[in-house]
Design an enzyme around this catalytic site. Structure first.
Site, short mmCIF file in Angstrom:
data_model
loop_
_atom_site.label_atom_id
_atom_site.label_comp_id
_atom_site.label_asym_id
_atom_site.label_seq_id
_atom_site.Cartn_x
_atom_site.Cartn_y
_atom_site.Cartn_z
N TYR A 265 0.93 -1.41 -0.08
CA TYR A 265 -0.06 -0.01 0.04
C TYR A 265 0.42 1.70 -0.18
CZ TYR A 265 -3.25 3.10 1.79
OH TYR A 265 -4.42 3.65 1.60
N ASP B 151 -0.39 -7.49 6.31
CA ASP B 151 -1.87 -6.63 5.47
C ASP B 151 -3.01 -6.93 5.19
OD1 ASP B 151 -3.36 -4.79 4.89
OD2 ASP B 151 -2.17 -2.61 4.85
N LYS C 269 -12.75 -0.36 5.15
CA LYS C 269 -12.62 -1.41 3.94
C LYS C 269 -13.52 -2.69 4.34
CE LYS C 269 -9.44 1.25 1.88
NZ LYS C 269 -8.48 0.58 2.46
C1 PLP Z 1 -6.67 1.38 2.77
C2 PLP Z 1 -5.39 0.77 3.13
C3 PLP Z 1 -5.17 0.89 4.05
C4 PLP Z 1 -5.11 2.02 5.19
O1 PLP Z 1 -5.98 2.32 5.71
P1 PLP Z 1 -6.63 3.43 5.95
O2 PLP Z 1 -7.75 3.05 7.00
O3 PLP Z 1 -7.27 4.41 5.44
O4 PLP Z 1 -5.54 4.40 7.24
C5 PLP Z 1 -3.42 0.01 4.43
N1 PLP Z 1 -3.21 -1.29 4.32
C6 PLP Z 1 -4.14 -1.62 2.28
C7 PLP Z 1 -3.83 -2.35 2.14
C8 PLP Z 1 -5.56 -0.80 2.20
O5 PLP Z 1 -6.33 -0.85 1.68
#
Ligand code: PLP
Length: 410
Positions: free
Chosen positions: A116, A188, A213
């Site tokens: 990311y 992640d 998400k």
């Molecule tokens: C969106 C996202 C983030 C960051 O998350 P936020 O809630 O926007 O801070 C980190 N890793 C991945 C893979 C993401 O899609």
């Protein structure tokens, strides 16, 4: 208090809500930033952790804690050992706090080159300034990962599924390399969610999420979570308290509510994504479709090993990247012609969202850099939502027809 307190004293000492009589099915939102104690000793004991309780919202909040526990239960569902969670104000708050808690000046990180964008710039910028160095590698090349390990390596950092090519990480292989070196594997897992894959079952030490998400799932709350074994989470909690990115109770309530439908939503989104990917791939205007459900995708075999499947089929994530033949302009025109899918940032919600990769999430990269990362200049990322699959397919095919010149342009 005196028998007849003054006006403002009465105003701030109005009758307090009593403890709920019935047991509400839906947990309350605890908005209070602070908690009353019966005695100074009780206050001191709660701060010392001698007695269970809450003192101050940045430290702990029952609504936020309930959400973190729930995610830990989902990620740890298949494990016999204890797993804990900590919630954060955003996904990046979870990532940055966890990385700060588990490294020190002189430490080294091996990270996927495809991670990311903000995780990349965090490691490449701020962390370097504070003496933590990172080597970014092709995470699908385990020899390259092994070669990047140094005695100072503390963390191997990857994503279950990477953006936008949906590359699947070989979690058991990466865990073996990390553990052999005395390092941790941090994953992640935002693009997967625990309804697709639970990295702790495959050797990961720490799982991180942007709860914004799939966990929340409705594009209406921002948050993050870290899940892992108790001593790791204790260190991360301590850093969170010092740094301050606590998740607000209202957000925690919404994110927690989202978890109830996570398997239903994600199973359906994955099934639609697989159907969508297969249908769109056959269009002559399409150069390439990235989705692990497609035979020939890098992650097809790993997805079968590491990801869940249900009655609706294999769950390979619900992001599909469609690359038409052509340049950046072609990709933007494709996205602009869609009528069911909405052009917007983010993913994992109920609405299908799209973005042209080269002008949005990867806009800093040249065409050559994009190609080197396996991304075509016209690539458009779809985060598949809950619409009917046939509506999404028809929408994409019509937009592709228009690019192809085989239908009248708008
Ligand atoms: C969106 C996202 C983030 C960051 O998350 P936020 O809630 O926007 O801070 C980190 N890793 C991945 C893979 C993401 O899609």
């Amino acid at each position: 208090m005196t028998n007849h307190p003054g006006e403002n004293t009465r105003a701030v000492r109005l009758p307090a809500p009593s403890a709920p009589v019935g047991r509400s099915v839906r947990g309350p939102v605890h908005r209070s930033t602070t908690y009353a104690f019966g005695s100074s000793q009780e206050y001191a004991d709660v701060l010392d952790g001698v007695q269970e309780g809450y003192s101050y919202a940045r430290i702990d909040n029952p609504t936020t804690e309930a959400f973190a526990h729930a995610v830990a239960a989902l990620e740890g569902a298949g494990l016999d050992r204890e797993v804990r969670g900590q919630a954060f104000a955003s996904g990046m708050a979870a990532v940055s706090t966890a990385l700060l808690a588990l490294t020190e000046a002189g430490a080294h990180v091996v990270a996927a080159r495809s991670i990311y964008g903000n995780t990349y710039s965090l490691l490449d910028g701020l962390f370097r300034r504070f003496g933590v160095s990172t080597d970014f590698v092709d995470i699908t090349d385990l020899d390259a990962v092994r070669a990047a390990i140094r005695p100072q390596t503390r963390i191997v950092f990857t994503e279950t599924l990477s953006n936008p090519t949906m590359t699947v990480s070989d979690l058991p292989g990466l865990a073996a390399i990390a553990h052999e070196a005395g390092a941790l594997l941090a994953v992640d897992s935002t693009f997967a969610s625990p309804a697709v894959c639970r990295p702790l079952e495959h050797g990961a030490d720490l799982v991180l999420h942007s709860a914004t998400k799939y966990l929340g799932g409705h594009s209406d709350a921002t948050g993050g979570v870290a899940v892992g074994r108790p001593e790791l989470i204790a260190a991360i909690r301590s850093a969170r308290i010092d740094l301050g990115p606590c998740l607000a109770a209202d957000e925690a309530f919404l994110l927690h509510r989202g978890l109830e439908t996570l398997p239903l939503r994600v199973a359906r989104q994955c099934a639609t994504a697989a159907e969508f990917a297969a249908a769109v791939q056959r269009h002559p205007a399409v150069a390439r479709v990235d989705h692990p459900g497609l035979p020939g995708h890098q992650g097809h075999r790993l997805a079968r090993e590491l990801f869940d499947s249900g009655p609706e089929g294999a769950r390979c994530g619900a992001v599909v990247t469609v690359t038409p033949h052509g340049d950046r302009g072609t990709g933007m025109a494709f996205a602009d012609r869609l009528r069911v899918a909405t052009i917007a940032a983010s993913l994992g919600g109920t609405h299908t969202l799209v973005g042209h990769v080269g002008s949005t999430t990867h806009r800093q990269m040249s065409d050559e850099a994009l190609r080197a990362a396996g991304i075509g200049p016209a690539a458009v990322r779809f985060s598949i939502g809950l619409e009917e699959p046939e509506d999404l397919v028809a929408d994409a095919l019509a937009a592709l027809d228009a690019l192809d010149g085989s239908a009248s342009p708008m």
